[in-house]
Design a protein around this motif. Structure first.
Motif, mmCIF file in Angstrom:
data_model
loop_
_atom_site.group_PDB
_atom_site.id
_atom_site.type_symbol
_atom_site.label_atom_id
_atom_site.label_comp_id
_atom_site.label_asym_id
_atom_site.label_seq_id
_atom_site.Cartn_x
_atom_site.Cartn_y
_atom_site.Cartn_z
ATOM 1 N N ASP A 1 0.620 -0.942 0.210
ATOM 2 C CA ASP A 1 -0.420 -0.108 0.122
ATOM 3 C C ASP A 1 1.008 1.474 -0.027
ATOM 4 O O ASP A 1 1.495 1.500 1.332
ATOM 5 N N ASN B 1 -0.463 3.965 -1.386
ATOM 6 C CA ASN B 1 -1.254 5.208 -1.415
ATOM 7 C C ASN B 1 -1.079 5.776 0.358
ATOM 8 O O ASN B 1 -0.958 7.354 0.408
ATOM 9 N N ARG B 2 -1.233 5.553 1.457
ATOM 10 C CA ARG B 2 -0.734 5.575 2.648
ATOM 11 C C ARG B 2 -0.117 5.620 3.576
ATOM 12 O O ARG B 2 0.611 6.537 3.769
ATOM 13 N N HIS C 1 -3.671 -6.993 -1.087
ATOM 14 C CA HIS C 1 -4.074 -6.292 -1.258
ATOM 15 C C HIS C 1 -2.618 -4.831 -2.235
ATOM 16 O O HIS C 1 -1.783 -5.789 -2.003
ATOM 17 N N GLU C 2 -3.651 -4.248 -2.744
ATOM 18 C CA GLU C 2 -2.588 -3.523 -3.493
ATOM 19 C C GLU C 2 -3.388 -1.859 -3.666
ATOM 20 O O GLU C 2 -4.256 -1.865 -4.450
ATOM 21 N N ARG C 3 -2.618 -0.907 -3.586
ATOM 22 C CA ARG C 3 -2.830 0.368 -3.176
ATOM 23 C C ARG C 3 -1.634 0.990 -3.656
ATOM 24 O O ARG C 3 -0.615 1.351 -3.374
ATOM 25 N N ASP C 4 -2.120 1.691 -5.342
ATOM 26 C CA ASP C 4 -1.066 2.643 -5.854
ATOM 27 C C ASP C 4 0.462 2.299 -5.466
ATOM 28 O O ASP C 4 1.516 2.814 -5.394
ATOM 29 N N CYS D 1 -10.193 -6.215 -3.718
ATOM 30 C CA CYS D 1 -11.217 -5.304 -3.596
ATOM 31 C C CYS D 1 -10.471 -4.457 -4.816
ATOM 32 O O CYS D 1 -9.953 -3.399 -4.556
ATOM 33 N N THR E 1 -9.395 -2.064 -8.158
ATOM 34 C CA THR E 1 -10.128 -0.679 -8.110
ATOM 35 C C THR E 1 -9.254 -0.804 -9.611
ATOM 36 O O THR E 1 -9.786 0.617 -10.099
ATOM 37 N N GLY E 2 -8.551 -1.282 -10.106
ATOM 38 C CA GLY E 2 -7.720 -0.908 -11.319
ATOM 39 C C GLY E 2 -8.324 -0.433 -12.020
ATOM 40 O O GLY E 2 -9.607 -0.760 -12.465
ATOM 41 N N TRP F 1 -16.726 -1.409 -5.111
ATOM 42 C CA TRP F 1 -16.241 -0.504 -5.858
ATOM 43 C C TRP F 1 -17.671 -0.181 -7.366
ATOM 44 O O TRP F 1 -17.266 1.261 -7.677
#
Length: 262
Positions: free
Chosen positions: A96, A98-99, A128-131, A154, A156-157, A177
């Motif tokens: 992650d 992102n945060r 889990h993967e964000r940015d 989840c 979202t890409g 989403w």
């Protein structure tokens, strides 16, 4: 129709699980998987799953947010948890950026150790993967041939990212989403290209409550719950140009196949 919600966060109050499960069963959601995000929560997830055999399962792992806080022996603790029959996947694990609650180098190290453990145990991974797509993909590509399956939790890409994950043989986890016409544009556009044989459905409850519930709103349910999984499927069926019955059949079969259930 029967459904399997593969992504449900451990409730903060364990006493709420039984009524939540009943509301789920009332709309055909007959099985769920609780998400482990650190050692303590993974143990809680396993303990709750133990109370509802054949209906509730769980994962065990370290979420990237908690990577910096992972104990030195976290792999041994996850390995011990994974010996329990209700623990059917390693995760939630990944990156992650992102945060950045944990330093990126620590996230990468903790993630890779969990991938190695999943390969050792022959268990799928709950991702889990964000940015962090490029870094995550490189690491997953390294271990993909040894892994016994994975679901991109989840997702979202966009179409290109989805197809890259599909090329590794992974399943794509779709949440509420997809009902968000503002934030979910890329995801909604990608759904026309998602093979139904690679679809897995999840709510990520209590987060990501579907948008525009209107007549589908269930009295007394304030946050997202597994009972809203069919609502997500309704939107998805239109985007994938298929029937909701087909989504139910395939998504549950795909989940059981990934988790080696039934």
């Amino acid at each position: 129709m029967q459904w399997f919600d593969v992504g449900v966060n451990v409730p903060s109050d364990a006493s709420t699980l039984a009524p939540m499960l009943q509301r789920a069963v009332d709309v055909g959601v007959t099985q769920i998987m609780l998400t482990g995000t650190n050692i303590t929560i993974s143990q809680q997830a396993a303990d709750l799953a133990h109370l509802y055999p054949e209906q509730v399962f769980s994962t065990a792992g370290i979420h990237p947010h908690y990577a910096e806080l992972a104990p030195n022996d976290f792999i041994q603790k996850i390995r011990t948890l994974a010996k329990q029959p209700q623990v059917v996947a390693i995760g939630e694990c990944g990156l992650d950026f992102n945060r950045d609650f944990s330093p990126r180098d620590i996230q990468l190290a903790v993630f890779e150790q969990q991938l190695i453990l999943a390969c050792e145990l022959g268990l799928p991974v709950f991702l889990h993967e964000r940015d962090a797509f490029n870094a995550q993909y490189r690491l997953l590509e390294k271990y993909s041939k040894q892994l016994n399956g994975a679901v991109v939790h989840c997702f979202t890409g966009n179409k290109e990212q989805m197809q890259a994950y599909l090329a590794l043989g992974f399943y794509i986890g779709i949440t509420g989403w997809v009902t968000d016409e503002k934030r979910g544009t890329d995801l909604r556009d990608a759904m026309a290209y998602l093979p139904i044989e690679r679809l897995i459905l999840e709510t990520d409850a209590p987060y990501l409550k579907p948008k525009k519930l209107s007549s589908d709103k269930i009295v007394g349910v304030k946050q997202n719950e597994p009972c809203y999984l069919p609502v997500i499927a309704k939107t998805l069926a239109a985007l994938m140009d298929t029937s909701i019955e087909s989504l139910a059949t395939h998504s549950k079969h795909n989940t059981q196949q990934l988790l080696a259930l039934g």
